[in-house]
Motif scaffolding. Structure first.
Motif, mmCIF file in Angstrom:
data_model
loop_
_atom_site.group_PDB
_atom_site.id
_atom_site.type_symbol
_atom_site.label_atom_id
_atom_site.label_comp_id
_atom_site.label_asym_id
_atom_site.label_seq_id
_atom_site.Cartn_x
_atom_site.Cartn_y
_atom_site.Cartn_z
ATOM 1 N N GLY B 195 1.014 -1.268 -0.041
ATOM 2 C CA GLY B 195 -0.042 -0.150 0.121
ATOM 3 C C GLY B 195 1.048 1.243 0.149
ATOM 4 N N THR B 196 1.856 1.222 0.961
ATOM 5 C CA THR B 196 2.839 2.475 1.017
ATOM 6 C C THR B 196 3.487 2.671 -0.349
ATOM 7 O OG1 THR B 196 3.232 1.839 3.078
ATOM 8 C CG2 THR B 196 4.443 3.592 2.306
ATOM 9 N N LEU B 197 4.093 1.568 -1.041
ATOM 10 C CA LEU B 197 4.657 1.655 -2.086
ATOM 11 C C LEU B 197 3.691 2.286 -3.442
ATOM 12 C CD1 LEU B 197 6.923 -1.462 -2.138
ATOM 13 C CD2 LEU B 197 7.599 0.518 -2.099
ATOM 14 N N GLN B 198 2.445 1.840 -3.177
ATOM 15 C CA GLN B 198 1.512 2.342 -4.467
ATOM 16 C C GLN B 198 1.312 3.829 -4.272
ATOM 17 O OE1 GLN B 198 -1.127 0.192 -6.059
ATOM 18 N NE2 GLN B 198 -1.763 -1.482 -4.662
ATOM 19 N N VAL B 199 1.282 4.231 -2.968
ATOM 20 C CA VAL B 199 1.087 5.566 -2.734
ATOM 21 C C VAL B 199 2.202 6.541 -3.076
ATOM 22 C CG1 VAL B 199 0.438 7.541 -1.167
ATOM 23 C CG2 VAL B 199 -0.555 5.262 -0.958
ATOM 24 N N LEU B 200 3.209 5.799 -2.854
ATOM 25 C CA LEU B 200 4.538 6.745 -3.297
ATOM 26 C C LEU B 200 4.632 6.567 -4.863
ATOM 27 C CD1 LEU B 200 7.042 5.354 -0.704
ATOM 28 C CD2 LEU B 200 6.208 7.546 -0.684
ATOM 29 N N ALA B 201 4.555 5.628 -5.346
ATOM 30 C CA ALA B 201 4.455 5.332 -6.815
ATOM 31 C C ALA B 201 3.501 6.563 -7.638
ATOM 32 C CB ALA B 201 4.206 4.056 -7.435
ATOM 33 N N ALA B 214 5.262 20.343 -6.991
ATOM 34 C CA ALA B 214 4.751 19.062 -7.181
ATOM 35 C C ALA B 214 5.783 18.191 -7.570
ATOM 36 C CB ALA B 214 3.274 18.870 -7.731
ATOM 37 N N ALA B 215 6.408 18.498 -8.757
ATOM 38 C CA ALA B 215 7.413 17.519 -9.457
ATOM 39 C C ALA B 215 8.409 17.402 -8.492
ATOM 40 C CB ALA B 215 7.849 18.119 -10.570
ATOM 41 N N GLU B 216 8.768 18.209 -7.637
ATOM 42 C CA GLU B 216 10.110 17.920 -6.533
ATOM 43 C C GLU B 216 9.513 16.902 -5.566
ATOM 44 O OE1 GLU B 216 11.692 21.533 -4.704
ATOM 45 O OE2 GLU B 216 11.579 22.417 -6.775
ATOM 46 N N LEU B 217 8.171 17.200 -5.112
ATOM 47 C CA LEU B 217 7.653 16.136 -4.300
ATOM 48 C C LEU B 217 7.607 14.618 -4.864
ATOM 49 C CD1 LEU B 217 4.278 18.012 -2.635
ATOM 50 C CD2 LEU B 217 6.441 16.912 -1.495
ATOM 51 N N GLY B 218 7.062 14.719 -5.953
ATOM 52 C CA GLY B 218 7.143 13.485 -6.960
ATOM 53 C C GLY B 218 8.597 12.997 -6.899
ATOM 54 N N ALA B 219 9.618 13.639 -6.975
ATOM 55 C CA ALA B 219 10.994 13.103 -6.949
ATOM 56 C C ALA B 219 11.317 12.496 -5.691
ATOM 57 C CB ALA B 219 11.963 14.119 -7.496
ATOM 58 N N LEU B 220 10.988 13.345 -4.708
ATOM 59 C CA LEU B 220 11.142 12.797 -3.402
ATOM 60 C C LEU B 220 10.484 11.593 -3.031
ATOM 61 C CD1 LEU B 220 10.963 15.851 -0.954
ATOM 62 C CD2 LEU B 220 12.988 14.359 -1.428
ATOM 63 N N ALA B 221 9.074 11.269 -3.523
ATOM 64 C CA ALA B 221 8.424 10.185 -3.278
ATOM 65 C C ALA B 221 9.247 8.740 -4.319
ATOM 66 C CB ALA B 221 7.002 10.290 -3.715
ATOM 67 N N ALA B 222 9.595 9.411 -5.285
ATOM 68 C CA ALA B 222 10.355 8.181 -6.163
ATOM 69 C C ALA B 222 11.552 7.846 -5.321
ATOM 70 C CB ALA B 222 10.703 8.858 -7.452
ATOM 71 N N HIS B 223 12.318 8.708 -4.707
ATOM 72 C CA HIS B 223 13.525 8.189 -4.261
ATOM 73 C C HIS B 223 13.126 7.351 -2.876
ATOM 74 C CE1 HIS B 223 17.589 8.670 -2.423
ATOM 75 N NE2 HIS B 223 17.669 9.326 -3.649
ATOM 76 N N GLN B 224 12.129 7.679 -2.329
ATOM 77 C CA GLN B 224 11.795 6.854 -0.850
ATOM 78 C C GLN B 224 11.443 5.577 -1.256
ATOM 79 O OE1 GLN B 224 12.021 7.614 2.255
ATOM 80 N NE2 GLN B 224 13.285 9.233 1.419
ATOM 81 N N GLU B 225 10.482 5.683 -2.465
ATOM 82 C CA GLU B 225 9.851 4.366 -2.892
ATOM 83 C C GLU B 225 10.991 3.231 -3.258
ATOM 84 O OE1 GLU B 225 7.831 2.046 -6.631
ATOM 85 O OE2 GLU B 225 9.846 3.163 -6.435
ATOM 86 N N GLN B 226 12.047 3.885 -3.815
ATOM 87 C CA GLN B 226 13.236 2.992 -4.340
ATOM 88 C C GLN B 226 13.869 2.482 -3.220
ATOM 89 O OE1 GLN B 226 15.091 5.056 -7.452
ATOM 90 N NE2 GLN B 226 15.358 2.971 -8.662
ATOM 91 N N SER B 227 14.171 3.378 -1.986
ATOM 92 C CA SER B 227 14.821 2.915 -0.857
ATOM 93 C C SER B 227 14.058 1.895 0.101
ATOM 94 C CB SER B 227 14.961 4.250 -0.116
ATOM 95 O OG SER B 227 15.444 5.141 -0.654
ATOM 96 N N LEU B 228 12.588 2.025 -0.211
ATOM 97 C CA LEU B 228 11.889 1.165 0.832
ATOM 98 C C LEU B 228 11.671 -0.083 -0.205
ATOM 99 C CD1 LEU B 228 9.819 0.459 2.894
ATOM 100 C CD2 LEU B 228 8.040 1.538 1.663
ATOM 101 N N ARG B 229 11.720 -0.046 -1.421
ATOM 102 C CA ARG B 229 11.670 -1.261 -1.982
ATOM 103 C C ARG B 229 12.774 -2.125 -1.897
ATOM 104 N NH1 ARG B 229 11.362 -1.688 -7.629
ATOM 105 N NH2 ARG B 229 10.814 0.700 -7.605
ATOM 106 N N SER B 230 14.081 -1.378 -2.038
ATOM 107 C CA SER B 230 15.234 -2.308 -1.883
ATOM 108 C C SER B 230 15.340 -2.772 -0.417
ATOM 109 C CB SER B 230 16.601 -1.419 -2.329
ATOM 110 O OG SER B 230 16.490 -0.234 -1.697
#
Lengths: 215, 384
Positions: B195-201, B214-230
């Motif tokens: 669920g968390t990964l879905q929202v971040l994506a 918003a794009a900056e926020l998106g980039a932050l989310a992308a970074h977090q999403e990748q960290s959490l996934r690994s």
């Protein structure tokens, strides 16, 4: 003829986003579903050509839905879309007959490119999935000597996919046509999916092998 | 099943086996009494004793089935009947008897005590029966002493084994329960994480569409999403390795260790099963791969894409690290080495050489590829 698509995802915003992207790109979204039960019912009613499927959905899960869909209409293309990329599930879904896999963090362009390729029957592998599939063939050849093996060329191509190379880059490096690389990946997928005896027998007959001794 | 449940299941199983043994012992005792009926002073009383044995065997077969009926009273009565039949022998057969009326049948009571009260029960029942047998005889032959000795030995031995079996069953149940709990926890965590990964994506996607802040926020989310996934991948691999049995002491799973190197830009492809190797080998190999990745960050770019592929053939382990950088000119590494700068050469080639493997680098239009190969034979020799 427009490709008819079904989108299965339990997250409404995701479902809407994917649906609108696909519609804008010229696909006809004939059904959406939020869980496995809905997905199977609506699949039977609309018979889409392609299913974009989230693996983590309320029961039955994505792997079970893939198995059932391929069972009912083997020509259906399934593109698995998963947020967490749960390894066992992804490998299970592809073994069950999914043609492609993509993580949800992929961009819109990547998603549309993947849908277009899967609609053409072209496998969409991530590097991670290729690594899993390589491992799976290694495991199978150690455990079951009768399972179909990859040819040296297929292994070579799959290793390059696992190292993040695009089909075009692979074709260039091996001096092959793009189409040939695609065929190799398709064969890998076919061999991976031949997990039951019926399919093995069909494979043997196609290859002109004598199956009388084996069956 | 509760902890006690496993012990009771073991006891029930053993008592069922004992019922079969009791029937064999009964048939033997009845047969011997008929065979020796000539030297009996009171044939009617002897027949009564045999009937009592038959009746008690039947009652015991029924009574021991249900755990609720296995009371102290039942066990005391079981042993009491055996002692009473022994005590009746001199009265029925006369003081100079040779074989007792129940004979080996009394072992049934002793084994029931051993199964129910374990070591101590077996010892007590064995001592009581041996003492009763010896006390009733006028003369003691060597064989009488042998029989008594066997009773006293067999009781505690069977009791001890029964106790061990119950303990093992209890431990196995506990292990199964904790594995089931771990699997359930992992499943629940997966749902939450997904669920968390879905929202971040999603944030990443929408942010990109909206542009600006918003794009900056998106980039932050992308970074977090990748960290959490690994992070999840590494912990998944660890859980899978744990559930498939803990690695041998001093060994680590190479898949888990390499997965930890995933970060934005870096993809780790590996088999879906654990590859266990001696811990120092895993540490060194991961350090070598990390050095390759550091090299990519340094020469290609901080978030330049790189791919790590792990393959495990029966005869060798191969890790390939590929990037899309311009590559290292031929002879450049040797030159640096000659100048005394050991950086890449030392940390990658040196580590592999120490492990008995090789590290080679190739570059071309496809980028740069490090291939780290470890033959399994050298690993085995090292483990010796």
């Amino acid at each position: 003829m427009t490709v008819r698509v079904m989108v299965v995802d339990d997250h409404p915003m995701w479902r809407d986003a994917v649906e609108s992207d696909l519609t804008r790109a010229g696909y006809e979204v004939v059904a959406v579903a939020a869980n496995g039960r809905e997905a199977l019912a609506r699949f039977a009613a609309t018979e889409p050509d392609l299913v974009v499927l989230d693996l983590q959905i309320p029961a039955p899960d994505g792997v079970a839905v893939t198995t059932d869909i391929i069972d009912r209409r083997p020509q259906t293309r399934v593109l698995v879309l998963s947020a967490s990329g749960e390894q066992d599930d992804v490998l299970a879904a592809v073994t069950a007959g999914a043609t492609g896999y993509l993580v949800k963090s992929a961009s819109r362009e990547e998603l549309l490119a993947a849908v277009a390729r899967v609609a053409d029957g072209e496998p969409v592998f991530t590097a991670g999935l290729a690594g899993l599939v390589l491992g799976e063939f290694q495991r199978r050849s150690a455990a079951e000597p009768d399972e179909p093996r990859l040819t040296d060329r297929e292994t070579e191509v799959l290793r390059m996919v696992a190292k993040g190379m695009s089909y075009r880059a692979i074709a260039e490096r091996l001096v092959l046509s793009h189409r040939t690389v695609q065929n190799h990946v398709q064969n890998v997928l076919r061999k991976l999916q031949m997990h039951n005896r019926v399919e093995l027998t069909r494979y043997a007959i196609e290859r002109g092998l004598d199956v009388d001794d084996e069956v | 099943m509760s902890t006690a449940g496993a012990a009771i299941a073991v006891e029930s199983r053993l008592l069922r086996a004992l019922t079969v043994l009791r029937l064999v012992l009964l048939a033997n005792a009845v047969g011997l009494n008929i065979y020796r009926s000539g030297d009996v002073d009171h044939p009617l009383a002897a027949a009564g004793c045999v009937l009592a044995m038959v009746a008690w065997t039947g009652y015991a077969a029924w009574a021991y089935v249900d755990p609720r009926r296995r009371t102290r009273l039942l066990l005391v009565a079981d042993l009491g009947v055996a002692v009473a039949l022994l005590a009746a022998t001199p009265l029925v057969k006369g003081g100079d008897f040779d074989a007792t009326i129940p004979g080996f049948w009394i072992a049934g009571a002793m084994l029931a005590w051993a199964i129910h009260f374990r070591l101590r029960g077996g010892l007590v029942a064995g001592l009581v029966l041996a003492a009763a047998d010896l006390a009733l005889r006028q003369q003691h032959h060597a064989s009488d002493y042998n029989d008594a000795f066997l009773l006293v030995i067999a009781g505690p031995v069977v009791g001890f084994m029964c106790g061990s079996l119950q303990q093992m069953a209890t431990e196995r149940d506990a292990a199964e329960r904790s594995a089931a709990r771990a699997a359930e926890r992992a499943r629940l965590a997966r749902v939450v994480h997904d669920g968390t990964l879905q929202v971040l994506a999603l944030v990443q996607r929408r942010g990109h569409d909206l542009g600006g802040e918003a794009a900056e926020l998106g980039a932050l989310a992308a970074h977090q999403e990748q960290s959490l996934r690994s992070l999840l991948r590494a912990s998944d691999a660890a859980t899978a390795a744990e559930l498939s049995g803990a690695p041998a002491p001093g060994e680590l799973d190479l898949v888990t260790a390499l997965s930890r190197l995933e970060r934005p830009g870096v993809t780790v492809s590996a088999p879906g099963f654990a590859i266990e190797l001696p811990a120092p080998v895993v540490t060194e190999l991961v350090a070598a791969v990390d050095a390759c990745l550091a090299n990519v960050r340094c020469h290609v770019g901080q978030e330049a894409p790189a791919w790590v592929l792990l393959e495990a053939a029966p005869e060798r382990i191969e890790v390939t690290v590929r990037d899309e950088g311009p590559g290292i000119p031929a002879g450049r590494l040797e030159e640096a080495e000659a100048e005394g700068r050991l950086g890449v050469s030392g940390s990658i080639r040196g580590r592999l050489a120490d492990l008995g493997g090789t590290a080679t680098v190739t570059s071309g239009s496809y980028g740069t590829e490090w291939s780290l190969v470890l033959p399994r034979t050298t690993l085995r020799e090292e483990a010796r």
